[in-house]
Design an enzyme around this catalytic site. Structure first.
Site, PDB file in Angstrom:
ATOM      1  N   LYS A 205       0.854  -1.188   0.000  1.00 39.44           N
ATOM      2  CA  LYS A 205       0.000   0.000   0.000  1.00 39.44           C
ATOM      3  C   LYS A 205       0.893   1.243   0.000  1.00 39.44           C
ATOM      4  O   LYS A 205       1.939   1.255   0.671  1.00 39.44           O
ATOM      5  CB  LYS A 205      -0.895  -0.024   1.245  1.00 39.44           C
ATOM      6  CG  LYS A 205      -1.872   1.135   1.348  1.00 39.44           C
ATOM      7  CD  LYS A 205      -2.817   0.938   2.531  1.00 39.44           C
ATOM      8  CE  LYS A 205      -3.800   2.067   2.687  1.00 39.44           C
ATOM      9  NZ  LYS A 205      -4.708   1.867   3.842  1.00 39.44           N
TER      10      LYS A 205
ATOM     11  N   SER B 244      -9.660   2.003   2.751  1.00 33.51           N
ATOM     12  CA  SER B 244      -8.764   2.737   1.891  1.00 33.51           C
ATOM     13  C   SER B 244      -7.750   1.865   1.138  1.00 33.51           C
ATOM     14  O   SER B 244      -7.194   2.316   0.138  1.00 33.51           O
ATOM     15  CB  SER B 244      -8.002   3.774   2.730  1.00 33.51           C
ATOM     16  OG  SER B 244      -7.197   3.141   3.701  1.00 33.51           O
TER      17      SER B 244
ATOM     18  N   SER C 147      -9.927  -0.424   6.942  1.00 29.78           N
ATOM     19  CA  SER C 147      -9.344  -0.284   5.598  1.00 29.78           C
ATOM     20  C   SER C 147      -8.669  -1.520   5.020  1.00 29.78           C
ATOM     21  O   SER C 147      -8.344  -1.527   3.841  1.00 29.78           O
ATOM     22  CB  SER C 147      -8.339   0.857   5.584  1.00 29.78           C
ATOM     23  OG  SER C 147      -9.030   2.051   5.397  1.00 29.78           O
TER      24      SER C 147
HETATM   25  N1  GLN Z   1     -12.874   4.302   6.088  1.00 29.08           N
HETATM   26  C1  GLN Z   1     -12.301   4.656   7.365  1.00 29.08           C
HETATM   27  C2  GLN Z   1     -11.849   6.090   7.364  1.00 29.08           C
HETATM   28  O1  GLN Z   1     -12.004   6.725   6.386  1.00 29.08           O
HETATM   29  C3  GLN Z   1     -11.191   3.736   7.692  1.00 29.08           C
HETATM   30  C4  GLN Z   1      -9.919   4.108   7.070  1.00 29.08           C
HETATM   31  C5  GLN Z   1      -8.787   3.208   7.457  1.00 29.08           C
HETATM   32  O2  GLN Z   1      -8.998   2.154   8.083  1.00 29.08           O
HETATM   33  N2  GLN Z   1      -7.598   3.634   7.122  1.00 29.08           N
HETATM   34  O3  GLN Z   1     -11.364   6.581   8.327  1.00 29.08           O
END
Ligand code: GLN
Length: 478
Positions: free
Chosen positions: A77, A152, A176
């Site tokens: 990532k 994400s 994410s």
């Molecule tokens: N979708 C969640 C957020 O926007 C989780 C993001 C993540 O786990 N990095 O914060």
């Protein structure tokens, strides 16, 4: 060899039998990556380097000197640092930034001869649930290209689902790793907070962030965990609790587990009714197979998202204050003075969602509102932790669907609050620091996959993997 089974377990066997050459394997991955470039999964492919490493490690295999991860091709990532390589958190503000050091996880994998094949697209600074907040544009879901891959770590899940690398590493602050895994039909694991070093991970919300693997089999997840977990002097929040072998338990047969589920999750307004139905069917199936099933109350569910978004935006506003146009990456070039450098670099360097969160975080940390929001949310986080530990005191796992719905269409969710609600089932594990895995056991009649989420007590990561292994053998739908 184009149609090989894309797991490290399989690759290892072929290496042992001398029927697989790493250079060929590398070429297969590279050509697949090229063929699927319209999915926008990779933001950079380390093509030459991966090939030359493949040659080098193939020679080591022949000389019987290869490390135990030889044959593993890893996608990273784009928020995990790899020495002398660009890393940008898929943000404009970090364009041109080259990491001067290896993150701990990368170092651990490289030491054992894994090969890093490229950088994977993600939501900017890991903020999002659809991978649409990336400076590089959205990733498409490989199962249905009209749909998002989740976020994400959308690129990380899509890459494994499409067979563009053996496994990937993502980061999970509120879901994410698990949510995109659920949307793409792969396994996503968020380890216990403190099991895997965050050294070299670009921070979003430090008390929530965890790095974890995305893979096609539980065995691969467990192998990766064996190498990336453990105490790290460069991350003081890592625990020195004994690092159990994550594969050891797989052999034990006929284990019966104490399993919990809660109708408070299933009563959530936005849940897809078929997800609810299939989940309940699955639970009764587990019961018929001799596991003990108990329904419990999880009365705090309505509060988890507000608490999560108050605390993570607070931490993010502080973490992201270092991007000022001076030290890293993008600098606005026509500034008239230093203050203008800060303002313009940040205004043009950050995307809309990141700016929204910095503002919200700055607000909840401001002197006037600190007690009302930040302190209150910290207390509420502690209450949820106590409640969670209490619920799981005499049980092994709490099961939920990973997501309230299957992958939605690109551009479908425009309202930020609706987007935040995507994480309703996943954020609890991050609030309490517990391990949680999304297992691809379900398929919706709309042809999209969705995951079963397995949560457990902190440091019961090996148990989560044992159970997942059992489920994989018995139920995996893919
Ligand atoms: N979708 C969640 C957020 O926007 C989780 C993001 C993540 O786990 N990095 O914060």
């Amino acid at each position: 060899m184009n149609n090989f089974q894309n797991t490290f377990e399989y690759i290892q066997k072929q290496i042992d039998k001398k029927t697989l050459n790493l250079v060929d394997l590398c070429e297969v991955y590279l050509s697949r990556i090229k063929k699927n470039s319209d999915l926008n999964i990779f933001v950079e492919v380390f093509e030459k380097e991966a090939l030359s490493k493949a040659k080098e490690i193939q020679n080591k295999i022949i000389a019987k000197k290869a490390g135990s991860l030889a044959g593993l091709f890893v996608g990273l990532k784009d928020n995990i640092s790899y020495k002398d390589h660009l890393v940008s958190a898929s943000s404009k503000i970090l364009q041109g930034y080259v990491s001067p050091y290896n993150s701990k996880v990368v170092k651990s994998l490289l030491d054992k001869d894994a090969i890093i094949i490229g950088r994977l697209n993600c939501d900017e600074f890991a903020m999002g649930s659809s991978n649409e907040n990336s400076y590089y544009g959205p990733v498409k879901n490989p199962i249905n290209t009209n749909k998002v891959p989740g976020g994400s770590s959308g690129g990380a899940a899509a890459a494994v689902a499409k067979g563009l690398c053996t496994v990937s590493l993502g980061s999970d602050t509120g879901g994410s790793i698990r949510q995109p895994a659920s949307f793409c039909g792969v396994i996503g694991f968020k380890p216990t907070y403190g099991k895997v070093s965050r050294h070299g991970l670009i921070s979003y919300a430090s008390s929530f962030d965890q790095i974890g693997p995305i893979s096609n089999t539980v065995y691969d997840t467990a192998i990766i965990m064996n190498y990336i977990s453990g105490k790290d002097t460069k991350d003081s929040t890592t625990s020195n609790k004994i690092n159990k072998d994550h594969i050891l338990g797989f052999k034990k047969k006929n284990k019966k587990y104490k399993i919990l589920f809660s109708n408070d999750f299933l009563a959530y307004d936005g849940i897809d009714l078929e997800i609810k139905e299939k989940f309940l069917e699955f639970i009764s199936n587990l019961k018929n197979n001799g596991h003990s099933i108990k329904e419990i109350n999880f009365k705090h569910l309505n509060y988890v998202l507000p608490i999560y978004y108050i605390l993570t935006t607070a931490e993010a506003s502080s973490n992201l204050s270092r991007y000022d146009g001076v030290k890293y990456g993008h600098r606005f070039s026509q500034s008239k003075d230093i203050e203008d450098v800060f303002i313009k670099s940040r205004s043009f360097g950050f995307g809309e969602e990141v700016k929204r969160r910095i503002m919200l975080g700055t607000f909840v940390l401001s002197q006037e509102y600190y007690e009302a929001y930040y302190t209150k949310a910290q207390k509420a986080r502690r209450m949820i932790l106590n409640d969670y530990n209490n619920i799981l005191k005499d049980a092994d796992f709490l099961l939920t669907p990973t997501t309230p719905n299957t992958a939605f269409n690109l551009k479908e969710l425009q309202d930020p609050i609706k987007m935040y609600s995507q994480d309703i089932f996943t954020v609890t594990a991050n609030l309490v620091g517990a391990p949680a895995l999304s297992m691809p056991v379900f398929k919706h009649s709309n042809n999209m996959p969705f995951g079963l989420q397995i949560m457990a007590k902190s440091f019961d990561d090996h148990k989560v993997l044992d159970f997942s292994y059992y489920l994989e053998k018995k139920y995996k739908s893919q």
